[in-house]
Each structure stands twice: as structure tokens, then as C-alpha cells.
Write a protein that holds these residues in place. Structure first.
Motif, mmCIF file in Angstrom:
data_model
loop_
_atom_site.group_PDB
_atom_site.id
_atom_site.type_symbol
_atom_site.label_atom_id
_atom_site.label_comp_id
_atom_site.label_asym_id
_atom_site.label_seq_id
_atom_site.Cartn_x
_atom_site.Cartn_y
_atom_site.Cartn_z
ATOM 1 N N ASP A 1 1.030 -1.215 -0.030
ATOM 2 C CA ASP A 1 -0.036 0.047 0.036
ATOM 3 C C ASP A 1 0.835 1.229 0.089
ATOM 4 O O ASP A 1 0.501 2.209 0.270
ATOM 5 N N ALA A 2 2.095 1.057 -0.260
ATOM 6 C CA ALA A 2 3.030 2.437 -0.221
ATOM 7 C C ALA A 2 2.455 3.269 -1.192
ATOM 8 O O ALA A 2 2.580 4.633 -0.855
ATOM 9 N N GLU A 3 2.437 3.008 -2.425
ATOM 10 C CA GLU A 3 2.064 3.912 -3.324
ATOM 11 C C GLU A 3 0.708 4.851 -2.889
ATOM 12 O O GLU A 3 0.473 5.991 -3.584
ATOM 13 N N GLU A 4 -0.259 3.898 -2.571
ATOM 14 C CA GLU A 4 -1.705 4.467 -2.238
ATOM 15 C C GLU A 4 -1.554 5.392 -1.282
ATOM 16 O O GLU A 4 -2.150 6.622 -0.975
ATOM 17 N N ARG A 5 -0.811 5.245 -0.177
ATOM 18 C CA ARG A 5 -0.311 6.066 0.938
ATOM 19 C C ARG A 5 0.260 7.532 0.403
ATOM 20 O O ARG A 5 -0.205 8.638 0.920
ATOM 21 N N VAL A 6 1.233 7.188 -0.487
ATOM 22 C CA VAL A 6 1.905 8.466 -0.839
ATOM 23 C C VAL A 6 0.702 9.393 -1.758
ATOM 24 O O VAL A 6 0.638 10.805 -1.437
ATOM 25 N N GLU A 7 0.009 8.741 -2.515
ATOM 26 C CA GLU A 7 -1.255 8.953 -3.340
ATOM 27 C C GLU A 7 -2.269 10.098 -2.286
ATOM 28 O O GLU A 7 -2.658 11.090 -2.809
ATOM 29 N N ALA A 8 -2.742 9.511 -1.396
ATOM 30 C CA ALA A 8 -3.399 9.972 -0.407
ATOM 31 C C ALA A 8 -2.648 11.211 0.273
ATOM 32 O O ALA A 8 -3.675 12.261 0.296
ATOM 33 N N ALA A 9 -1.461 10.960 0.634
ATOM 34 C CA ALA A 9 -0.836 12.321 1.161
ATOM 35 C C ALA A 9 -0.920 13.483 0.090
ATOM 36 O O ALA A 9 -1.072 14.497 0.571
ATOM 37 N N VAL A 10 -0.550 13.209 -1.160
ATOM 38 C CA VAL A 10 -0.587 14.284 -1.929
ATOM 39 C C VAL A 10 -2.107 14.926 -2.403
ATOM 40 O O VAL A 10 -2.204 15.914 -2.579
ATOM 41 N N HIS A 11 -2.870 13.852 -2.418
ATOM 42 C CA HIS A 11 -4.330 14.318 -2.769
ATOM 43 C C HIS A 11 -4.940 15.506 -1.442
ATOM 44 O O HIS A 11 -5.578 16.395 -1.490
ATOM 45 N N GLU A 12 -4.414 15.013 -0.173
ATOM 46 C CA GLU A 12 -4.725 15.837 0.844
ATOM 47 C C GLU A 12 -4.143 17.170 0.924
ATOM 48 O O GLU A 12 -4.655 18.246 1.030
ATOM 49 N N LEU A 13 -2.973 17.146 0.268
ATOM 50 C CA LEU A 13 -2.156 18.383 0.111
ATOM 51 C C LEU A 13 -2.802 19.310 -0.676
ATOM 52 O O LEU A 13 -2.908 20.500 -0.673
ATOM 53 N N LEU A 14 -2.973 18.573 -1.928
ATOM 54 C CA LEU A 14 -3.808 19.526 -3.088
ATOM 55 C C LEU A 14 -5.081 19.962 -2.614
ATOM 56 O O LEU A 14 -5.437 21.178 -3.002
ATOM 57 N N GLU A 15 -5.708 19.368 -1.936
ATOM 58 C CA GLU A 15 -7.096 19.985 -1.714
ATOM 59 C C GLU A 15 -6.941 21.034 -0.404
ATOM 60 O O GLU A 15 -7.407 22.033 -0.809
ATOM 61 N N ALA A 16 -5.868 21.011 0.267
ATOM 62 C CA ALA A 16 -5.528 22.053 1.320
ATOM 63 C C ALA A 16 -5.206 23.416 0.247
ATOM 64 O O ALA A 16 -5.270 24.418 0.720
ATOM 65 N N TRP A 17 -4.275 23.030 -0.540
ATOM 66 C CA TRP A 17 -3.717 24.210 -1.473
ATOM 67 C C TRP A 17 -4.718 24.646 -2.112
ATOM 68 O O TRP A 17 -4.894 25.971 -2.250
ATOM 69 N N ARG A 18 -5.493 24.090 -2.817
ATOM 70 C CA ARG A 18 -6.702 24.576 -3.567
ATOM 71 C C ARG A 18 -7.711 25.354 -2.751
ATOM 72 O O ARG A 18 -8.419 26.454 -3.206
ATOM 73 N N SER A 19 -8.109 24.920 -1.372
ATOM 74 C CA SER A 19 -8.980 25.652 -0.515
ATOM 75 C C SER A 19 -8.386 26.740 0.463
ATOM 76 O O SER A 19 -9.048 27.289 0.938
ATOM 77 N N THR A 20 -7.028 26.936 0.598
ATOM 78 C CA THR A 20 -6.501 27.692 1.571
ATOM 79 C C THR A 20 -7.079 28.958 1.414
ATOM 80 O O THR A 20 -7.155 29.646 0.223
ATOM 81 N N GLN A 21 -7.060 29.717 2.429
ATOM 82 C CA GLN A 21 -7.433 31.093 2.595
ATOM 83 C C GLN A 21 -6.288 32.060 2.721
ATOM 84 O O GLN A 21 -6.389 33.235 2.675
ATOM 85 N N ALA A 22 -4.922 31.507 2.612
ATOM 86 C CA ALA A 22 -4.031 32.256 2.891
ATOM 87 C C ALA A 22 -3.192 32.974 1.535
ATOM 88 O O ALA A 22 -3.578 32.254 0.432
ATOM 89 N N TYR A 23 -2.171 33.582 1.841
ATOM 90 C CA TYR A 23 -1.204 34.013 0.569
ATOM 91 C C TYR A 23 -0.172 33.014 0.786
ATOM 92 O O TYR A 23 0.630 33.196 1.655
ATOM 93 N N VAL A 24 0.073 32.033 -0.162
ATOM 94 C CA VAL A 24 0.957 30.986 -0.078
ATOM 95 C C VAL A 24 1.989 31.204 -1.267
ATOM 96 O O VAL A 24 1.543 31.247 -2.243
ATOM 97 N N VAL A 25 3.325 30.911 -0.730
ATOM 98 C CA VAL A 25 4.193 30.842 -1.717
ATOM 99 C C VAL A 25 5.215 29.519 -1.527
ATOM 100 O O VAL A 25 5.621 29.404 -0.333
ATOM 101 N N ALA A 26 4.951 28.651 -2.412
ATOM 102 C CA ALA A 26 5.815 27.349 -2.323
ATOM 103 C C ALA A 26 7.123 27.138 -3.218
ATOM 104 O O ALA A 26 6.995 27.455 -4.255
ATOM 105 N N VAL A 27 8.120 26.542 -2.473
ATOM 106 C CA VAL A 27 9.413 26.441 -3.249
ATOM 107 C C VAL A 27 9.295 24.792 -3.627
ATOM 108 O O VAL A 27 8.673 24.061 -2.869
ATOM 109 N N THR A 28 9.546 24.729 -4.749
ATOM 110 C CA THR A 28 9.788 23.057 -5.266
ATOM 111 C C THR A 28 11.206 23.152 -6.007
ATOM 112 O O THR A 28 11.870 24.077 -6.479
#
Length: 330
Positions: A256-283
Motif C-alpha cells: 500500500d506504499a504508493e496508495e499512502r503517498v497518493e493519499a498524502a498528495v491528494h490531501e495536500l492538493l485539497e488544502a492548497w486549493r482551498s487555503t485562505q492564505a497567501y502562500v508561496v511554495a518552493v519546489t
């Protein structure tokens, strides 16, 4: 109140000559000029470090005076040497000296910043007006600065190693009164990894004193609860931690390793999409070099490349840092 070359003010408080009806007062924040009609203009100090007295043990509520004794109330205009110390804009916004109706004027664009265009770009990010040489600026100004980004607003800064991406991300938030710095890298351990510890310490030293650091990999929680500004540095180290927790680095990862990573990524994307903050992210920009020789390296490249695409698709701005220069990606 009009600012022109009839008088000059220095941070030491030296004045000469002062027009009739004007009052000039040295303050911990700079030199305050008050006109007979009640207008208030501040020549912000440009010296290093926090305002006199040092940062408070606990940050005061937003909008309250920090620790400068004067001026404690909002001024109409602030003139800032934005080449020397642009973070004073955020410091004065935090203290309430700069309010929503205060005009910020950025001066000092010289050899410290490579071009007038770059100085104007930075001033736009800080919500500051850039007058031309010899300009007479009225208070309030006839032309107001372009509004700086406000939450919800998402910016992704990508680039290779030592490209200047972290510096660009920090620069964008220097004028913000409340900033959470989400550090996703491993906790520095001076005894076991002094080189990494020094890197972390260097990053800390160059941040404004009022930025609050959270060493965390729970970026979704940070984004959901934030209301000011957030700097995430960086998505690459966050993904490394997520893959490590899921066991995806192993030669034979759990089923289930890939599924766990996928779930974490989806959670991050949902928070990124709905955040009320001014966010600057480095990658980290990946895929420009050779194919990684290991299975884990190839998986990381693929996962981070996809994460960058998904985050970029949910962002108002994406910029690429190359050799210290920034390219805005349409």
C-alpha cells in the motif's frame, strides 16, 4: 502635504530647513513629518535589525503597536529605502504604522538591484509605489500603488539547485505582517550533521524576526489553518518525507506504499486549493538532467514532477528561478 526638495530629513533627526506649519519628530521607526492640515508622513529608518528595544518575547496581536513608542498610530504615507531594507514594510504593517490606507513609496533603486524594472517588480509584490527621479509625490498620492497579492493566492516557485528560488520566495513575503515559514526538511542535528545544521541556521538568520517557523511535514494542516501568509520550503523535502513514511524508498515497498503517498498528495492538493492564505511554495525542478540510475530516484523524479504539475495547475502564479533571475510562466 507635498514631499519635494524643500527640506531633507535624515534618520539622525537632522532637519533643514523645515517649512512653516510642519512638525518634524525623530521616532524609533524613522522621522515623522506632520503638516498643519494633519497629514502624517514617515521617512522609515533603514538601519539593520528590529526596531529599537528588540523583538517582544511574544508577538502582539496584529494591528497593535509592536514596541516602538512613536508613532503609534497609522500614518498617511511611508517612504522606504526598499533596496536597503524592504522588510521594514512588513515590520511597520505588523505594528499598525502602515495601515490599509497608507501609501508606501519605495526609493533606493540603485546598483544593489540590477535594473529599474526589477525594482518595480519587487515594489509591486510589496504594494509600494515607485516614483521617478525628481518626482513630486503628494500625500495622499495622485497615483496609488498596485495592490499586492492577498490570500487566497498561491504562488509556486520552481528551479534547480542554487537557482535563487528560496531567495525569491522570501523576497515575495518581506512586506507581509504575518508569515508562517513551513520548513519541511529534516530537523537540524549539529552533532551528527553540522553542514545541514549550518544550512538551516543560515536560512533562519536571513528571515525577518517576526516570521514564525514551523518544522513540519503536515502541510495540509498548515494551509487549512493559516490566514496570513505562508512560505513552504520545500515541496521536494516534503515528498521525500512522505515517501519515507510510506516505505516507498525500499527495494520491496509494502503493497500500500504508493496508495499512502497518493493519499498524502491528494490531501495536500485539497488544502492548497482551498487555503485562505497567501502562500508561496518552493519546489525543485526535476527532469532536466540524466535519468536517475536507481529505482527510488526514478520514482522520486516522477512523483515530484507530477506534484509540481498538479500544484502549478492550482496556482495563480508559477515562476521559474534560473541563475538568480525569475521568469514568470504564463
Amino acid at each position: 502635504m507635498t514631499v519635494d526638495d524643500r527640506f531633507r530629513l535624515r534618520e539622525s533627526g537632522a532637519v533643514g530647513p523645515v517649512p512653516p506649519g510642519y512638525a518634524v519628530t525623530p521616532t524609533p521607526d524613522g522621522v515623522l513629518v506632520e503638516s498643519a492640515d494633519g497629514g502624517r508622513l514617515l521617512y522609515a529608518r533603514s538601519g539593520p535589525g528590529p526596531l529599537p528595544g528588540g523583538p517582544p518575547a511574544e508577538a502582539p496581536p496584529t494591528g497593535s503597536s509592536v514596541y516602538s513608542s512613536a508613532p503609534e498610530q497609522q500614518v498617511d504615507m511611508v517612504i522606504v529605502d526598499a533596496a536597503q531594507r524592504p522588510e521594514i514594510i512588513g515590520e511597520l504593517r505588523r505594528s499598525g504604522v502602515i495601515g490599509v490606507t497608507t501609501a508606501v513609496v519605495a526609493v533606493g533603486g540603485d546598483h544593489r538591484i540590477r535594473s529599474p524594472e526589477e525594482f518595480a517588480r519587487r515594489a509591486r509584490l510589496w504594494g509600494a509605489l515607485v516614483p521617478g527621479d525628481g518626482s513630486v509625490v503628494s500625500c495622499p498620492p495622485a497615483v496609488w500603488p498596485e495592490s499586492r497579492p492577498h490570500g487566497p493566492h498561491r504562488t509556486l516557485v520552481t528551479g534547480g539547485a542554487r537557482s535563487g528560488k528560496s531567495t525569491e520566495a522570501e523576497l515575495r513575503l518581506l512586506a507581509e505582517p504575518r508569515v508562517v515559514y513551513a520548513a519541511t526538511g529534516p530537523v537540524a542535528a549539529p552533532d551528527t550533521d553540522p553542514e545541514w545544521a549550518e544550512r538551516v541556521a543560515h536560512h533562519r538568520r536571513r528571515r525577518p524576526w517576526w516570521w514564525r517557523t514551523e518544522e513540519t511535514t503536515d502541510l495540509a494542516l498548515v494551509l487549512r489553518k493559516a490566514r496570513g501568509a505562508v512560505l513552504v520550503d520545500c515541496l521536494g523535502t516534503w515528498l521525500t518525507s512522505v515517501m519515507d513514511e510510506a516505505g516507498l524508498w525500499e527495494e520491496e515497498p509494502a503493497g500500500d506504499a504508493e496508495e499512502r503517498v497518493e493519499a498524502a498528495v491528494h490531501e495536500l492538493l485539497e488544502a492548497w486549493r482551498s487555503t485562505q492564505a497567501y502562500v508561496v511554495a518552493v519546489t525543485n525542478e526535476v527532469g532536466s538532467g540524466v535519468v536517475p540510475p536507481t529505482r527510488s530516484g526514478r520514482i522520486f523524479r516522477d512523483q515530484l514532477g507530477l506534484l509540481n504539475q498538479w500544484v502549478g495547475a492550482e496556482s495563480e502564479e508559477v515562476v521559474l528561478a534560473v541563475a538568480g533571475r525569475v521568469v514568470e510562466l504564463p
